[in-house]
Motif scaffolding. Structure first.
Motif, PDB file in Angstrom:
ATOM      1  N   ILE A   1      -6.937  28.737  -5.917  1.00  0.00           N
ATOM      2  CA  ILE A   1      -6.964  27.446  -6.635  1.00  0.00           C
ATOM      3  C   ILE A   1      -8.119  26.753  -6.466  1.00  0.00           C
ATOM      4  N   ASN A   2      -8.812  26.540  -5.309  1.00  0.00           N
ATOM      5  CA  ASN A   2     -10.198  25.694  -5.378  1.00  0.00           C
ATOM      6  C   ASN A   2     -11.006  26.302  -6.299  1.00  0.00           C
ATOM      7  N   PHE A   3     -11.103  27.631  -6.519  1.00  0.00           N
ATOM      8  CA  PHE A   3     -12.090  28.370  -7.306  1.00  0.00           C
ATOM      9  C   PHE A   3     -11.699  28.313  -8.709  1.00  0.00           C
ATOM     10  N   ALA A   4     -10.197  28.165  -8.832  1.00  0.00           N
ATOM     11  CA  ALA A   4      -9.848  27.841 -10.388  1.00  0.00           C
ATOM     12  C   ALA A   4     -10.253  26.448 -10.731  1.00  0.00           C
ATOM     13  N   ALA A   5     -10.308  25.593  -9.958  1.00  0.00           N
ATOM     14  CA  ALA A   5     -10.427  24.214 -10.204  1.00  0.00           C
ATOM     15  C   ALA A   5     -11.947  23.875 -10.438  1.00  0.00           C
ATOM     16  N   ILE A   6     -12.874  24.774  -9.911  1.00  0.00           N
ATOM     17  CA  ILE A   6     -14.173  24.831 -10.212  1.00  0.00           C
ATOM     18  C   ILE A   6     -14.555  25.457 -11.483  1.00  0.00           C
ATOM     19  N   THR A   7     -14.202  26.645 -11.631  1.00  0.00           N
ATOM     20  CA  THR A   7     -14.643  27.371 -12.784  1.00  0.00           C
ATOM     21  C   THR A   7     -13.883  27.469 -14.074  1.00  0.00           C
ATOM     22  N   GLY A   8     -12.422  27.095 -13.792  1.00  0.00           N
ATOM     23  CA  GLY A   8     -11.492  27.253 -14.764  1.00  0.00           C
ATOM     24  C   GLY A   8     -10.968  28.456 -15.214  1.00  0.00           C
ATOM     25  N   GLU A   9     -11.148  29.464 -14.425  1.00  0.00           N
ATOM     26  CA  GLU A   9     -10.580  30.754 -14.550  1.00  0.00           C
ATOM     27  C   GLU A   9      -9.331  30.901 -14.392  1.00  0.00           C
ATOM     28  N   ALA A  10      -8.491  32.115 -14.753  1.00  0.00           N
ATOM     29  CA  ALA A  10      -7.400  32.334 -14.509  1.00  0.00           C
ATOM     30  C   ALA A  10      -6.859  32.567 -13.327  1.00  0.00           C
ATOM     31  N   TYR A  11      -6.020  32.759 -12.751  1.00  0.00           N
ATOM     32  CA  TYR A  11      -5.326  32.843 -11.497  1.00  0.00           C
ATOM     33  C   TYR A  11      -5.897  34.132 -10.857  1.00  0.00           C
ATOM     34  N   CYS A  12      -5.528  35.160 -11.361  1.00  0.00           N
ATOM     35  CA  CYS A  12      -5.836  36.730 -10.850  1.00  0.00           C
ATOM     36  C   CYS A  12      -7.544  36.862 -10.842  1.00  0.00           C
ATOM     37  N   THR A  13      -8.241  36.496 -12.362  1.00  0.00           N
ATOM     38  CA  THR A  13      -9.517  36.092 -12.234  1.00  0.00           C
ATOM     39  C   THR A  13     -10.200  35.539 -10.957  1.00  0.00           C
ATOM     40  N   SER A  14      -9.569  34.559 -10.868  1.00  0.00           N
ATOM     41  CA  SER A  14     -10.007  33.606  -9.534  1.00  0.00           C
ATOM     42  C   SER A  14     -10.014  34.262  -8.251  1.00  0.00           C
ATOM     43  N   ALA A  15      -8.807  34.760  -7.986  1.00  0.00           N
ATOM     44  CA  ALA A  15      -8.612  35.626  -6.779  1.00  0.00           C
ATOM     45  C   ALA A  15      -9.615  36.615  -6.608  1.00  0.00           C
ATOM     46  N   ARG A  16      -9.781  37.436  -7.491  1.00  0.00           N
ATOM     47  CA  ARG A  16     -10.772  38.644  -7.461  1.00  0.00           C
ATOM     48  C   ARG A  16     -12.051  37.953  -7.214  1.00  0.00           C
ATOM     49  N   MET A  17     -12.507  37.081  -8.097  1.00  0.00           N
ATOM     50  CA  MET A  17     -13.920  36.603  -7.898  1.00  0.00           C
ATOM     51  C   MET A  17     -14.164  35.865  -6.691  1.00  0.00           C
ATOM     52  N   THR A  18     -13.217  35.269  -6.238  1.00  0.00           N
ATOM     53  CA  THR A  18     -13.270  34.516  -4.891  1.00  0.00           C
ATOM     54  C   THR A  18     -13.667  35.419  -4.044  1.00  0.00           C
ATOM     55  N   TYR A  19     -12.937  36.501  -3.714  1.00  0.00           N
ATOM     56  CA  TYR A  19     -13.194  37.800  -2.710  1.00  0.00           C
ATOM     57  C   TYR A  19     -14.544  38.323  -2.955  1.00  0.00           C
ATOM     58  N   GLU A  20     -15.027  38.535  -4.205  1.00  0.00           N
ATOM     59  CA  GLU A  20     -16.244  39.011  -4.425  1.00  0.00           C
ATOM     60  C   GLU A  20     -17.314  38.247  -4.066  1.00  0.00           C
ATOM     61  N   LEU A  21     -17.112  36.703  -4.307  1.00  0.00           N
ATOM     62  CA  LEU A  21     -18.123  35.864  -4.052  1.00  0.00           C
ATOM     63  C   LEU A  21     -18.428  35.726  -2.495  1.00  0.00           C
ATOM     64  N   LEU A  22     -17.277  35.697  -1.695  1.00  0.00           N
ATOM     65  CA  LEU A  22     -17.177  35.606  -0.354  1.00  0.00           C
ATOM     66  C   LEU A  22     -17.915  36.784   0.275  1.00  0.00           C
ATOM     67  N   ARG A  23     -17.300  37.907  -0.330  1.00  0.00           N
ATOM     68  CA  ARG A  23     -17.862  39.259   0.250  1.00  0.00           C
ATOM     69  C   ARG A  23     -19.510  39.335  -0.021  1.00  0.00           C
ATOM     70  N   ARG A  24     -20.080  38.976  -1.070  1.00  0.00           N
ATOM     71  CA  ARG A  24     -21.355  39.148  -1.383  1.00  0.00           C
ATOM     72  C   ARG A  24     -22.200  38.256  -0.535  1.00  0.00           C
ATOM     73  N   ASN A  25     -21.599  37.201   0.058  1.00  0.00           N
ATOM     74  CA  ASN A  25     -22.441  36.361   0.762  1.00  0.00           C
ATOM     75  C   ASN A  25     -22.144  36.303   2.236  1.00  0.00           C
ATOM     76  N   LEU A  26     -21.097  37.386   2.631  1.00  0.00           N
ATOM     77  CA  LEU A  26     -21.029  37.676   4.044  1.00  0.00           C
ATOM     78  C   LEU A  26     -20.110  36.607   4.531  1.00  0.00           C
ATOM     79  N   LEU A  27     -19.386  35.950   3.873  1.00  0.00           N
ATOM     80  CA  LEU A  27     -18.445  35.012   4.260  1.00  0.00           C
ATOM     81  C   LEU A  27     -17.094  35.203   4.328  1.00  0.00           C
ATOM     82  N   SER A  28     -16.475  34.717   5.176  1.00  0.00           N
ATOM     83  CA  SER A  28     -14.837  35.057   5.654  1.00  0.00           C
ATOM     84  C   SER A  28     -13.920  34.292   4.344  1.00  0.00           C
ATOM     85  N   ALA A  29     -13.191  35.118   4.258  1.00  0.00           N
ATOM     86  CA  ALA A  29     -12.054  34.808   3.081  1.00  0.00           C
ATOM     87  C   ALA A  29     -10.879  33.990   3.611  1.00  0.00           C
TER      88      ALA A  29
END
Length: 531
Positions: free
Chosen positions: A391-419
C-alpha cells in the motif's frame, strides 16, 4: 522533482549506492513518484464495497419500518391464550415504552468529577506531550533513547515490587491472595523482565542504527504535522459511518414476533422469535463494519505514505503544497479500489487468524488439525509478506494492488533489500519510550490524587484510566511514525533503484540496513550457474 528520464544503468553511481544485482537488467522498469493525474485502479473491489454498504443501509432502513411495535420490554407481560392459540398481552406494550432498564452502579459525585477532570486534563496534555516527543526524537534522539532505556527495566521492577509490598501489607489482599501465589507471580514477572533485558542485550548492536532511523522519520514527520489533524478526522468519519449501522442493528432485533412454545411438561409459554433474515443481516452488517475498519486503516497508511513521498521527492526543504490534500484525493479517488482490496485482504487475514487462535485455545486433537493450522499460518504469513509495503508503493506510484505487490518485491530484490525487515526494533524502542512516559505520568497523577483528593483506593482506578487514555494517544503517534519509517524505506529503494539521491541524510542512514539474505543467496547461485 526527484526523478530523471535517464536509463538507470547509465546514471553515474553515488558513493552511498550499491550497484544493482546482476539480474537487475532483466525486464527493468523505471519506478518514480507519480506527481500527475492517476487513473482508477481496482474499481471492482470498490463496487463490491459499495454493494456491501448500500445493502447494509437498505436492509437497515427496512428493519426500522418493518419492526414489530409490540416488541416486548418483558416477556412476562405475555401469556398463552388457549382459545386463539396465540400469545397476548394484557397491557399495551410498545417499542418506546421501556426498552432498557438501567440500574447504574452508584458512584459518588466526587469520583465522577475527579475522573472527568483527570481525563480531560490528560487528553489536553497529551497534545503537547506528543509535540515535545516528536521534537526530542528529531533533535535529541540518541539522548532520549539512552535516557529511557534504563527505565525499560527500572519501572517494571518498581511496579512489580510495589504491588507485592502493597498486597502483603493490605489485610484484604493478603487474605484473598495467599503468599505462595504472590511469590509465584512476583518470580514470573521478574522472569518477564529478564526476557526484556535479554532482548535489549541481544539487539544492542542495532540500537545506533535504530536511533538514526527514528531521527530521520521524526524529521520527515515534523515537515508534515498536518497529518495529525487529518488522520483523527478520518477516524471520526469512520465512527460517524458506524452510527447508523449500530442503530440499524438495534432495530433489526425488533423484527419478529412473540410465539407460543412448549416448555417442560404440558406447559406452553411465550418466547420472542426473530425473523429469519435478521441473523443474516447481522452477519452482513458486521462484515461491512470490519471491512470498513480495515479499509480505513489502509487509507490512513496510503495518505501518510503519499504525503511523505511528496516530501521526500521534493528537492528543497520546504513543505510541498497540498501534499496531504493530494494524498487524500488519491486515496478516496483513483486508488479507492486499491484501498478497498487491501482492506479486504487484511480483514480476511484477521478473521482467519482469529479463528486459528480460537482453535488453538480449544486445543483440538488430531494430526489433521495440526497440519491444517500449519498450512493456514503459512498462508497468513504469505499474505503478510505480500502486503508488506504494497500500500506504501501504491500511494507513491498510483499502481493497482497486485501490480504494486509485484513491483515492490522486484524493487527490493533488485536492490538487495529485505521485503520483511526495515528495523523492527525501532517499533519496540518507541513502544518502550511511550510506556516509560505514560508510566511516569501515571505515577505523578496517582500521587497528586492521593494528596489532593479523598478518593482513597479509587485514585488507582482514575490513574489507570488516565494511563490508558495517554497510552492510546501516544500509541497513535508511534503508529504514524512506524508508517513514516516504512514509507521512507520504499522511497529510499526507489531512489537507489534509479541511482539518485533526493534526501542525502536518508541515504546516509538507510544504506546501513542489512542486505536481504535471500537476495544475496540467489545472486550467489546465479553467479555459480553462470546465468
Amino acid at each position: 522533482m526527484g526523478s530523471n528520464n535517464e536509463d538507470p544503468s547509465s546514471s553515474p553511481s553515488h558513493p552511498l549506492l550499491e550497484p544493482h544485482s546482476p539480474d537487475s537488467q532483466e525486464s527493468f522498469i523505471h519506478i518514480s513518484y507519480n506527481h500527475g493525474p492517476r487513473s482508477f485502479k481496482d474499481l471492482p473491489f470498490f463496487i463490491l464495497f459499495l454493494l456491501f454498504s448500500l445493502s447494509t443501509f437498505a436492509f437497515g432502513i427496512f428493519s426500522i419500518f418493518h419492526r414489530n411495535p409490540d416488541y416486548p420490554a418483558s416477556l412476562s407481560s405475555f401469556s398463552f391464550n388457549p382459545t386463539t392459540q396465540t400469545c397476548t398481552t394484557s397491557t399495551s406494550t410498545s417499542t418506546t415504552y421501556f426498552l432498557l432498564s438501567l440500574n447504574s452502579t452508584y458512584y459518588s459525585s466526587n469520583f465522577v468529577e475527579d475522573l472527568t477532570w483527570t481525563l480531560v486534563i490528560t487528553f489536553i496534555l497529551s497534545i503537547p506531550i506528543c509535540w515535545l516527543l516528536l521534537l526530542f526524537l528529531k533533535h535529541y534522539t540518541k539522548h532520549l533513547v539512552y535516557a529511557t532505556l534504563p527505565f525499560f527495566i527500572v519501572i517494571p521492577i518498581f511496579l512489580n515490587v510495589y504491588w507485592f509490598v502493597v498486597c502483603t501489607v493490605s489485610p484484604t489482599c493478603s487474605d484473598v491472595f495467599p503468599m505462595v501465589y504472590r511469590i509465584l507471580v512476583l518470580v514470573f514477572l521478574f522472569l518477564v523482565i529478564g526476557v526484556i533485558v535479554w532482548i535489549l542485550v541481544a539487539n544492542w548492536h542495532r540500537v545506533e542504527l535504530t536511533i538514526s532511523i527514528i531521527g530521520v522519520a521524526s524529521n520527515a514527520l515534523s515537515w508534515n504535522l498536518g497529518l495529525f489533524g487529518v488522520l483523527p478526522c478520518l477516524t471520526i468519519g469512520l465512527l460517524l459511518y458506524y452510527v447508523p449501522m449500530v442503530v440499524f442493528m438495534v432495530f433489526a432485533t425488533f423484527n419478529g414476533k412473540v410465539v407460543p412454545k412448549s416448555l417442560e411438561g404440558d406447559e406452553i409459554g411465550c418466547v420472542w422469535k426473530q425473523d429469519s433474515w435478521v441473523p443474516a443481516y447481522f452477519a452482513l452488517a458486521i462484515l461491512t463494519m470490519l471491512w470498513s475498519a480495515t479499509a480505513m486503516v489502509e487509507a490512513q497508511v496510503y495518505v501518510i505514505s503519499g504525503t511523505i513521498a511528496h516530501w521526500y521527492f521534493s528537492k528543497d526543504d520546504q513543505v510541498p503544497r497540498k501534499s496531504i490534500t493530494n494524498s487524500i484525493r488519491n486515496a478516496f479517488g483513483p486508488s479507492v479500489g486499491t484501498v478497498c482490496l487491501s482492506g479486504l485482504l487484511m480483514c480476511v487475514v484477521r478473521m482467519v487468524r482469529s479463528a486459528v487462535d480460537s482453535a488453538r485455545q480449544e486445543d483440538a486433537p488430531g494430526i489433521f488439525n495440526l497440519i491444517l493450522r500449519c498450512c493456514v499460518n503459512a498462508f497468513l504469513a504469505a499474505v503478510d509478506f505480500l502486503n508488506k509495503f504494497t500500500i506504501n508503493f501504491a500511494a507513491i506510484t498510483g499502481e493497482a494492488y497486485c501490480t504494486s505487490a509485484r513491483m515492490t518485491y522486484e524493487l527490493l530484490r533488485r536492490n538487495l533489500l529485505s521485503a520483511v525487515f526495515v528495523e523492527t526494533i525501532s517499533s519496540r524502542i518507541l513502544a518502550g519510550i511511550i510506556f516509560v512516559l505514560s508510566a511516569i505520568y501515571t505515577i505523578v497523577v496517582c500521587v497528586i490524587l492521593k494528596t489532593t483528593t479523598s478518593l482513597g483506593s479509587d485514585s488507582y482506578l482514575v490513574a489507570a484510566l488516565a494511563w490508558l487514555l495517554l497510552i492510546i494517544v501516544l500509541g497513535f503517534f508511534v503508529h504514524v511514525l512506524d508508517i513514516v519509517i516504512d514509507s521512507i524505506y520504499v522511497c529510499y529503494a526507489i531512489d537507489r533503484d534509479s541511482g539518485e539521491v533526493c534526501k542525502q541524510d536518508v541515504h546516509e542512514v538507510y544504506v546501513h540496513l542489512p542486505i536481504s539474505r535471500s537476495s544475496r543467496q540467489s545472486n550467489v547461485v546465479t553467479r555459480i550457474l553462470g546465468v
